[in-house]
Design an enzyme around this catalytic site. Sequence first.
Site, short mmCIF file in Angstrom:
data_model
loop_
_atom_site.label_atom_id
_atom_site.label_comp_id
_atom_site.label_asym_id
_atom_site.label_seq_id
_atom_site.Cartn_x
_atom_site.Cartn_y
_atom_site.Cartn_z
N LYS A 199 42.05 25.33 35.01
CA LYS A 199 40.79 25.36 35.76
C LYS A 199 40.89 26.83 36.48
O LYS A 199 39.66 27.49 36.44
CB LYS A 199 41.02 24.33 36.83
N GLY A 231 43.44 22.56 50.52
CA GLY A 231 43.24 21.02 50.85
C GLY A 231 42.78 20.34 49.50
O GLY A 231 42.78 20.94 48.38
N ASP A 232 43.11 18.99 49.61
CA ASP A 232 42.35 18.13 48.68
C ASP A 232 42.38 16.65 49.07
O ASP A 232 42.06 16.68 50.38
CB ASP A 232 43.85 17.94 47.58
N LYS A 258 50.23 22.48 42.76
CA LYS A 258 49.72 21.36 43.82
C LYS A 258 50.94 20.78 44.51
O LYS A 258 51.72 20.82 43.95
CB LYS A 258 49.32 20.28 42.57
N GLN A 285 45.09 22.20 37.17
CA GLN A 285 44.76 23.26 38.03
C GLN A 285 44.89 24.46 37.36
O GLN A 285 44.37 25.74 37.50
CB GLN A 285 45.77 23.28 39.38
N THR A 327 33.12 23.45 46.42
CA THR A 327 33.22 22.32 45.41
C THR A 327 32.18 21.68 44.88
O THR A 327 31.50 21.63 43.76
CB THR A 327 34.57 21.46 45.52
N LYS A 372 48.42 28.48 42.85
CA LYS A 372 47.45 28.08 43.72
C LYS A 372 46.82 26.69 43.30
O LYS A 372 46.56 26.39 42.23
CB LYS A 372 46.06 29.01 43.55
N ASN A 420 34.52 15.75 51.19
CA ASN A 420 34.09 16.93 51.35
C ASN A 420 33.04 17.34 49.97
O ASN A 420 32.21 17.94 50.02
CB ASN A 420 35.28 17.98 51.29
N1 GLU Z 1 41.99 20.90 45.60
C1 GLU Z 1 40.78 21.56 45.03
C2 GLU Z 1 41.04 21.69 43.61
O1 GLU Z 1 41.33 20.54 43.00
C3 GLU Z 1 41.21 23.22 45.57
C4 GLU Z 1 42.30 23.94 45.49
C5 GLU Z 1 42.30 25.35 46.04
O2 GLU Z 1 41.38 25.53 46.71
O3 GLU Z 1 43.32 25.79 46.01
O4 GLU Z 1 40.64 22.35 42.79
#
Ligand code: GLU
Length: 446
Positions: free
Chosen positions: A115, A166-167, A127, A112, A210, A91, A241
């Site tokens: 996190k 997204g990112d 990612k 990630q 976020t 994810k 965002n």
């Molecule tokens: N891009 C965001 C992050 O850096 C969200 C990733 C997601 O929702 O999968 O955590």
Amino acid sequence: MADNFVDGIMETVESRNGGDVEFHQAVREVVESIAPVIEKHPEFAAAGIVERVVEPERQIIFRVPWMDDNGQVQVNRGFRVEFNSAIGPYKGGLRFHPSVNVGIIKFLGFEQTFKNALTGTPIGGGKGGCDFNPKGKSDNEVMRFCQSFMSELFRHIGPDTDVPAGDIGVGAREIGYLFGQYKKLTNTFVGILTGKGLGWGGSLVRTEATGYGLVYFVSRMLEARGKDWKGQKVVISGSGNVAIYATQKVQQLGGTVIALSDSNGYIVDNDGIKLDTVRQIKEVRRGRIKEYLEEHPSAEFHEGWEGIWSVPCDVALPSATQNELDGNAAGTLVANGCIAVAEGANMPSTPEAVKVFLDGGVSFGPAKAANAGGVATSALEMSQNSMRMSWSFEEVDKRLKGIMDSIYTQCVEAADAYGCNGNLVAGANIAGFLKVARAMMAQGVV
Ligand code: GLU
């Protein structure tokens, strides 16, 4: 032991991942933090947990050809790094930006993993992205590009395998085009991406999550200093965002956001940023932050984004991109009396900056803890998709707040348990690592 351990791991990571300097940086920080954990848990060393956790499970690199509005064929390079699936399906977001390369995606996928573990939801780490620049492209160009990108990506992802989102450079528009192409290719309507539109499987609060989560996290940092948001002067870098919804939540809680930026420069409005204007510029017109002055001529615009850290403030929330805040900028913030810094972007502070904050007595919230609210709410979107239900705004917001509280507590407790009281960087790395390491131990050498 600690130095040998860190040097040994870094030697392999650096030789195997040539010039991927951001990846080296992200790995070094985690490995330094977890040295005392490895000392206490020889079973992790015996099972090669750290050697495995720094190596992505799978890396996919692919050609993305598309036709621009002039009929010219353009070729970009796409990536998906499936980093770790010990806790759940891979994810993590997709980033579309000209600076994207495999090293950037690896650093983001690595971060990630920990996190996502901290959120307490069942998601692994991954990612992806592309060196495509959506800036200045027409909607049709973005659509053709997204369709081509998904024409390769679709075979590698799935609702129980890998769920992108997204990112930077990937928002509601891009998620829509990507989803449409996935659905067409597979003839399935499933929760394959998060950040979807509210009418077709998206979750309330995902857009805000976020930024809101970041502010909830900082509320706990301020509380530990006997303070709250009332009267705090806040500087936030970026105007995407994360920055927009962090600004909204700070304003709701009684703070004043006085500066925002984009890649051209930064604005300062000492009366408080008027968020409606920023949203109109960024979300509707896709314009530049300096256009803010057309409506609010008493505000200032300064060329160059770096200068934003010289604006005196109580709280700073770097929410633009990696390594945007260096040791000098951190020194300026400390000298100007800043008491709390939390990372809305991924790895926005350089290692030198982090040291300046920790040595200077600033409360510092690292990205993998402070900005985890976005991906946590993505996990809530996945749950709602699986149940074919939608929760109310209040329900999702309450869960988000609970998750941010729990992340804060985990960081504080892990730091305490390993003798680095008050150091949330070490706390986040240790708590995230322990969850991933225990899951990997249970699942054998795979
Ligand atoms: N891009 C965001 C992050 O850096 C969200 C990733 C997601 O929702 O999968 O955590």
